[in-house]
Design a protein around this motif. Structure first.
Motif: not given
Length: 109
Positions: A55-61
């Motif tokens: 979820a953190l990686a997706g929001s950062l992307f």
């Protein structure tokens, strides 16, 4: 143990804050760290950690789309410190054993 955990979180927060000097740099590095933490979480049997890391990686992307050169929005100190806190917390969460022990030296290596 608790002072070492506090120092570890401060180092994680400041490391992401210090690399937030160019457009997209902190976001790109944090995406790779969160992706690696998701893989480590799945490998070590921590599926909840893997979901949070993804979820953190997706929001950062999604943020990186607007933060890449030329940037239209910026992280700022609060954003980069929040990302560092998330990465540091996920690293500590991944070192908790089933008995409840925290192996902080494993995450520092």
């Amino acid at each position: 143990v608790y002072p070492a955990l506090l120092i570890w979180l401060l180092f994680a927060i400041n490391s992401v804050n210090l690399i937030d000097g160019m457009d997209g740099l902190a976001s790109s590095v944090a995406i790779s760290m969160a992706g690696a933490l998701a893989i480590i979480g799945l490998w070590n049997g921590h599926p909840a950690e893997a979901v949070v890391a993804l979820a953190l990686a997706g929001s950062l992307f999604a943020f990186l789309v607007y933060n890449f050169f030329p940037a239209s929005i910026f992280l700022g100190d609060a954003g980069s410190m929040l990302i560092g806190l998330g990465i540091g917390s996920l690293l500590l969460w991944s070192t908790i054993t089933p008995s409840g022990d925290i192996h902080i030296l494993v995450s520092m290596a």
